[in-house]
Design a protein around this motif. Structure first.
Motif, short mmCIF file in Angstrom:
data_model
loop_
_atom_site.label_atom_id
_atom_site.label_comp_id
_atom_site.label_asym_id
_atom_site.label_seq_id
_atom_site.Cartn_x
_atom_site.Cartn_y
_atom_site.Cartn_z
N PHE A 248 0.85 -1.18 0.00
CA PHE A 248 0.00 0.00 0.00
C PHE A 248 0.89 1.23 0.00
O PHE A 248 2.08 1.17 0.30
N ALA A 249 0.28 2.34 -0.34
CA ALA A 249 0.99 3.62 -0.31
C ALA A 249 0.36 4.52 0.74
O ALA A 249 -0.85 4.45 0.99
N LEU A 250 1.17 5.36 1.35
CA LEU A 250 0.68 6.35 2.29
C LEU A 250 0.68 7.72 1.63
O LEU A 250 1.65 8.10 0.99
N THR A 251 -0.42 8.44 1.79
CA THR A 251 -0.49 9.82 1.32
C THR A 251 -0.19 10.73 2.51
O THR A 251 -0.94 10.76 3.49
N ARG A 252 0.92 11.41 2.45
CA ARG A 252 1.38 12.19 3.60
C ARG A 252 0.36 13.24 4.05
O ARG A 252 0.22 13.52 5.24
#
Length: 273
Positions: A248-252
């Protein structure tokens, strides 16, 4: 991670038995009263209502991010009419420790203000919804609360009970003097997921400061952060894992930090760098 998946599975199974829409306090162990307060229509055409939950002595319920052993509350507004959007304004929660693990929630009672946007601002709103919550004492019981009400457009006088709950909210980052949030995100060495480290430049919230991290994605589990203060900076680190085990990716900008201290709580949205 195994413990988290077991909790989710048990919660889903327990919710197969729900409470009727007309349930009274005597129907629900641990609950003394559940009331939807109809509130008032505001000058901008939106509406402020409130859900008032009163617990029996010794019982508690959970905040929007309940911690490792809590049950996350969920709303379902299907069946509502002339309602475009609903936003829950969560009052400042308390921090509890159960079997050495942290949870976040409320004792005694909680009023959750509900900010509603109408499709047609000058008409009645018909709110019909369910809230899935966990209530705990010696055991934790998942329950579904159902409620419905007509919210007329011609009531403009604020409900003092809801208004008081609106003032009992965490400070914004600006109100609390937060100047910068520095974040680093790295793969977890030898484990699934990602490691998030945050350094928050802010005055103390008083006493022991607890940090709650929300990923902005309900499918991402966040471990209880380790935190410590170093002068004017509060440091926190945690591990994040996708509940289905995938990448998964994190959106800061969607990361959310809530600092809960003895003097106040602070709601901080996103990393500044």
């Amino acid at each position: 991670m195994t413990q988290f998946r077991t909790l989710v599975s048990s919660f889903a199974l327990a919710l197969a038995t729900v409470l009727p829409a007309a349930a009274t306090a005597s129907d629900m162990m641990g609950l003394s009263k559940v009331e939807l307060r109809p509130g008032w229509r505001m000058a901008d055409g939106t509406h402020m209502a409130g859900l008032h939950i009163v617990l029996e002595p010794g019982w508690k319920t959970y905040w929007r991010a309940p911690g490792d052993v809590g049950i996350p509350p969920q709303f379902d507004w299907a069946g509502s009419e002339n309602i475009e959007a609903v936003s829950a304004n969560w009052p400042t929660p308390l921090v509890f420790f159960e079997q050495g693990m942290r949870s976040v929630g409320y004792m005694s009672e909680v009023i959750i203000p509900l900010h509603l946007t109408a499709q047609s601002a000058g008409s009645d709103m018909q709110i019909a919804g369910e809230m899935q919550i966990g209530i705990c004492k010696d055991i934790c019981i998942p329950a579904t609360l159902a409620f419905a009400a007509t919210l007329p457009p011609d009531v403009s006088r604020p409900d003092p009970v809801i208004a008081a709950a609106l003032t009992d909210r965490p400070y914004s980052a600006r109100e609390a003097g937060v100047t910068q949030v520095r974040c680093s995100i790295d793969p977890a060495t030898g484990k699934d997921g990602l490691i998030l480290r945050a350094s928050i430049d802010m005055p103390s919230a008083g006493g022991t400061e607890f940090v709650v991290v929300e990923a902005g994605n309900p499918l991402v589990w966040v471990a209880e952060p380790d935190s410590y203060r170093e002068g004017g900076t509060l440091h926190a680190s945690t591990r994040l894992v996708h509940v289905e085990g995938g990448s998964f990716a994190l959106t800061r900008s969607e990361l959310r930090f809530t600092v809960i201290g003895e003097s106040r709580a602070v709601d901080i949205l996103g990393c500044t760098r």
